[in-house]
Write a protein that holds these residues in place. Structure first.
Motif, PDB file in Angstrom:
ATOM      1  N   SER A  24       1.038  -1.438  -0.034  1.00  0.00           N
ATOM      2  CA  SER A  24      -0.465   0.124  -0.008  1.00  0.00           C
ATOM      3  C   SER A  24       0.529   1.671  -0.087  1.00  0.00           C
ATOM      4  O   SER A  24       0.250   2.098  -0.473  1.00  0.00           O
ATOM      5  CB  SER A  24      -0.911  -0.024   1.262  1.00  0.00           C
ATOM      6  N   SER A  25       1.868   0.987   0.137  1.00  0.00           N
ATOM      7  CA  SER A  25       2.741   2.804   0.700  1.00  0.00           C
ATOM      8  C   SER A  25       3.116   2.896  -0.850  1.00  0.00           C
ATOM      9  O   SER A  25       3.339   3.949  -1.026  1.00  0.00           O
ATOM     10  CB  SER A  25       4.000   2.572   1.558  1.00  0.00           C
ATOM     11  N   SER A  26       4.010   1.430  -1.883  1.00  0.00           N
ATOM     12  CA  SER A  26       3.825   1.906  -3.108  1.00  0.00           C
ATOM     13  C   SER A  26       2.897   2.061  -3.575  1.00  0.00           C
ATOM     14  O   SER A  26       3.201   3.164  -4.602  1.00  0.00           O
ATOM     15  CB  SER A  26       4.427   0.843  -3.894  1.00  0.00           C
ATOM     16  N   ASP A  27       1.560   2.103  -4.020  1.00  0.00           N
ATOM     17  CA  ASP A  27       0.239   2.560  -3.944  1.00  0.00           C
ATOM     18  C   ASP A  27       0.105   3.893  -3.618  1.00  0.00           C
ATOM     19  O   ASP A  27      -0.456   4.368  -4.480  1.00  0.00           O
ATOM     20  CB  ASP A  27      -0.752   1.217  -3.705  1.00  0.00           C
ATOM     21  N   THR A  28      -0.027   4.194  -2.374  1.00  0.00           N
ATOM     22  CA  THR A  28       0.203   5.758  -2.003  1.00  0.00           C
ATOM     23  C   THR A  28       0.883   6.481  -3.030  1.00  0.00           C
ATOM     24  O   THR A  28       1.219   7.653  -3.290  1.00  0.00           O
ATOM     25  CB  THR A  28       0.363   6.011  -0.568  1.00  0.00           C
ATOM     26  N   THR A  29       3.034   6.128  -2.977  1.00  0.00           N
ATOM     27  CA  THR A  29       3.370   7.260  -3.937  1.00  0.00           C
ATOM     28  C   THR A  29       2.762   6.696  -5.348  1.00  0.00           C
ATOM     29  O   THR A  29       2.879   7.933  -5.797  1.00  0.00           O
ATOM     30  CB  THR A  29       4.508   6.328  -4.128  1.00  0.00           C
ATOM     31  N   SER A  30       2.754   5.565  -5.996  1.00  0.00           N
ATOM     32  CA  SER A  30       2.060   6.052  -7.362  1.00  0.00           C
ATOM     33  C   SER A  30       0.979   6.599  -7.450  1.00  0.00           C
ATOM     34  O   SER A  30       0.782   7.540  -8.459  1.00  0.00           O
ATOM     35  CB  SER A  30       2.526   4.259  -7.716  1.00  0.00           C
ATOM     36  N   LEU A  31       0.053   6.433  -6.972  1.00  0.00           N
ATOM     37  CA  LEU A  31      -1.590   7.367  -6.302  1.00  0.00           C
ATOM     38  C   LEU A  31      -0.696   8.834  -6.482  1.00  0.00           C
ATOM     39  O   LEU A  31      -1.062  10.204  -7.148  1.00  0.00           O
ATOM     40  CB  LEU A  31      -2.323   7.441  -5.000  1.00  0.00           C
ATOM     41  N   ASN A  32       0.317   9.152  -5.389  1.00  0.00           N
ATOM     42  CA  ASN A  32       1.064  10.701  -5.325  1.00  0.00           C
ATOM     43  C   ASN A  32       1.104  11.307  -6.341  1.00  0.00           C
ATOM     44  O   ASN A  32       1.325  12.695  -6.671  1.00  0.00           O
ATOM     45  CB  ASN A  32       1.646  10.771  -3.995  1.00  0.00           C
ATOM     46  N   GLU A  33       2.443  10.562  -7.277  1.00  0.00           N
ATOM     47  CA  GLU A  33       2.817  10.738  -8.644  1.00  0.00           C
ATOM     48  C   GLU A  33       1.559  11.334  -9.159  1.00  0.00           C
ATOM     49  O   GLU A  33       2.014  11.823 -10.163  1.00  0.00           O
ATOM     50  CB  GLU A  33       3.783   9.673  -9.075  1.00  0.00           C
ATOM     51  N   THR A  34       0.878  10.872  -9.091  1.00  0.00           N
ATOM     52  CA  THR A  34      -0.732  10.539 -10.179  1.00  0.00           C
ATOM     53  C   THR A  34      -1.080  12.027 -10.432  1.00  0.00           C
ATOM     54  O   THR A  34      -1.083  12.692 -11.017  1.00  0.00           O
ATOM     55  CB  THR A  34      -1.316   9.243 -10.637  1.00  0.00           C
ATOM     56  N   LEU A  35      -1.255  11.904  -8.532  1.00  0.00           N
ATOM     57  CA  LEU A  35      -2.019  13.016  -8.488  1.00  0.00           C
ATOM     58  C   LEU A  35      -1.367  14.136  -8.919  1.00  0.00           C
ATOM     59  O   LEU A  35      -1.656  16.262  -9.374  1.00  0.00           O
ATOM     60  CB  LEU A  35      -2.500  13.241  -7.161  1.00  0.00           C
ATOM     61  N   GLU A  36       0.370  14.620  -8.537  1.00  0.00           N
ATOM     62  CA  GLU A  36       0.854  15.448  -8.716  1.00  0.00           C
ATOM     63  C   GLU A  36       1.006  15.408 -10.122  1.00  0.00           C
ATOM     64  O   GLU A  36       1.296  17.218 -10.544  1.00  0.00           O
ATOM     65  CB  GLU A  36       1.801  15.035  -8.638  1.00  0.00           C
ATOM     66  N   GLN A  37       1.115  14.716 -11.259  1.00  0.00           N
ATOM     67  CA  GLN A  37       0.999  15.043 -12.310  1.00  0.00           C
ATOM     68  C   GLN A  37      -0.148  15.719 -12.749  1.00  0.00           C
ATOM     69  O   GLN A  37       0.027  16.180 -14.217  1.00  0.00           O
ATOM     70  CB  GLN A  37       1.285  13.310 -13.364  1.00  0.00           C
ATOM     71  N   LYS A  38      -0.673  14.962 -12.867  1.00  0.00           N
ATOM     72  CA  LYS A  38      -2.589  15.611 -12.912  1.00  0.00           C
ATOM     73  C   LYS A  38      -2.881  17.194 -12.922  1.00  0.00           C
ATOM     74  O   LYS A  38      -3.308  18.048 -13.427  1.00  0.00           O
ATOM     75  CB  LYS A  38      -3.694  14.852 -12.665  1.00  0.00           C
ATOM     76  N   ASN A  39      -2.401  17.205 -11.840  1.00  0.00           N
ATOM     77  CA  ASN A  39      -2.066  18.589 -10.920  1.00  0.00           C
ATOM     78  C   ASN A  39      -1.721  19.631 -12.219  1.00  0.00           C
ATOM     79  O   ASN A  39      -1.678  20.872 -12.358  1.00  0.00           O
ATOM     80  CB  ASN A  39      -1.915  18.519  -9.422  1.00  0.00           C
ATOM     81  N   ARG A  40      -0.059  19.258 -12.046  1.00  0.00           N
ATOM     82  CA  ARG A  40       0.649  19.376 -12.656  1.00  0.00           C
ATOM     83  C   ARG A  40      -0.172  20.383 -14.406  1.00  0.00           C
ATOM     84  O   ARG A  40       0.456  21.636 -15.026  1.00  0.00           O
ATOM     85  CB  ARG A  40       2.154  19.342 -13.352  1.00  0.00           C
ATOM     86  N   MET A  41      -0.705  19.678 -15.243  1.00  0.00           N
ATOM     87  CA  MET A  41      -1.260  19.233 -16.289  1.00  0.00           C
ATOM     88  C   MET A  41      -2.255  20.523 -16.208  1.00  0.00           C
ATOM     89  O   MET A  41      -3.442  21.115 -17.261  1.00  0.00           O
ATOM     90  CB  MET A  41      -1.801  18.206 -16.951  1.00  0.00           C
ATOM     91  N   SER A  42      -3.395  21.181 -15.080  1.00  0.00           N
ATOM     92  CA  SER A  42      -4.457  21.883 -14.975  1.00  0.00           C
ATOM     93  C   SER A  42      -3.778  22.921 -14.366  1.00  0.00           C
ATOM     94  O   SER A  42      -5.017  23.691 -14.347  1.00  0.00           O
ATOM     95  CB  SER A  42      -5.162  21.123 -14.145  1.00  0.00           C
ATOM     96  N   ILE A  43      -2.854  23.195 -14.472  1.00  0.00           N
ATOM     97  CA  ILE A  43      -2.032  24.458 -13.404  1.00  0.00           C
ATOM     98  C   ILE A  43      -1.065  24.868 -14.490  1.00  0.00           C
ATOM     99  O   ILE A  43      -0.542  24.682 -15.187  1.00  0.00           O
ATOM    100  CB  ILE A  43      -1.238  24.447 -12.438  1.00  0.00           C
ATOM    101  N   SER A  44      -1.305  26.112 -14.587  1.00  0.00           N
ATOM    102  CA  SER A  44      -0.135  27.301 -15.354  1.00  0.00           C
ATOM    103  C   SER A  44       0.838  27.201 -15.234  1.00  0.00           C
ATOM    104  O   SER A  44       1.123  27.261 -13.731  1.00  0.00           O
ATOM    105  CB  SER A  44      -1.434  27.633 -16.398  1.00  0.00           C
ATOM    106  N   LEU A  45       1.362  27.887 -15.631  1.00  0.00           N
ATOM    107  CA  LEU A  45       2.833  28.022 -16.020  1.00  0.00           C
ATOM    108  C   LEU A  45       3.626  28.946 -14.650  1.00  0.00           C
ATOM    109  O   LEU A  45       3.524  28.800 -13.991  1.00  0.00           O
ATOM    110  CB  LEU A  45       3.974  27.976 -16.869  1.00  0.00           C
ATOM    111  N   LEU A  46       2.382  30.173 -14.696  1.00  0.00           N
ATOM    112  CA  LEU A  46       1.751  31.745 -14.293  1.00  0.00           C
ATOM    113  C   LEU A  46       1.769  31.502 -13.205  1.00  0.00           C
ATOM    114  O   LEU A  46       2.891  31.055 -11.866  1.00  0.00           O
ATOM    115  CB  LEU A  46       1.188  31.949 -14.915  1.00  0.00           C
ATOM    116  N   ASP A  47       0.974  30.353 -12.147  1.00  0.00           N
ATOM    117  CA  ASP A  47       0.613  29.754 -10.969  1.00  0.00           C
ATOM    118  C   ASP A  47       1.533  28.922 -10.105  1.00  0.00           C
ATOM    119  O   ASP A  47       1.605  28.935  -9.658  1.00  0.00           O
ATOM    120  CB  ASP A  47      -0.554  28.939 -11.226  1.00  0.00           C
TER     121      ASP A  47
END
Length: 133
Positions: A24-47
């Motif tokens: 579950s810790s590796s699943d949590t890590t991959s989940l956090n990486e996935t969420l970070e990647q999705k957030n990066r895609m939706s947040i403008s460079l300026l933000d």
């Protein structure tokens, strides 16, 4: 005999449940990486740049919070932008045209003595952007 089989089945279920908690810790890590990647895609460079420590917006462009008494060579208060190791210049608009927010892997804010590596152009600080290209 049926009671022993039931006990054995419960015992095996309990052991297998304990074994999956390690993954579950590796699943949590991959989940956090996935969420970070999705957030990066939706947040403008300026933000993304604005969220760096010590950075604020002035006139619609990012600048480092500094003393108002600090004089900057050339009068430009925008930081120096470095994209994948190449100096882009002191204009956010220039770097914003070169990179898509979905390609950003890492953004670093560099100030003080560390920014002196870039000479007078880095006097207002440096924002290093690394992409996934």
């Amino acid at each position: 005999m049926n009671l022993k089989n039931s006990f054995l089945a419960l015992f095996l279920i309990a052991i297998s449940a304990c074994g999956t908690s390690k993954n579950s810790s590796s699943d949590t890590t991959s989940l956090n990486e996935t969420l970070e990647q999705k957030n990066r895609m939706s947040i403008s460079l300026l933000d993304q740049v604005r969220r760096l420590p010590g950075v604020t917006l002035r006139g619609g462009v990012p600048v480092f919070n500094k003393n108002n008494n600090t004089l900057v060579a050339g009068g430009n208060s925008e930081p120096l932008y470095v994209l994948d190791g190449y100096i882009v210049g002191n204009s956010f608009r220039s770097v914003n045209q070169l990179v898509q927010n979905t390609e950003v892997a890492k953004i670093e804010a560099i100030t003080g003595p560390d920014a002196s590596f870039y000479g007078t152009r880095g006097a207002s600080g440096v924002i290093k952007i690394s992409t996934i290209r």
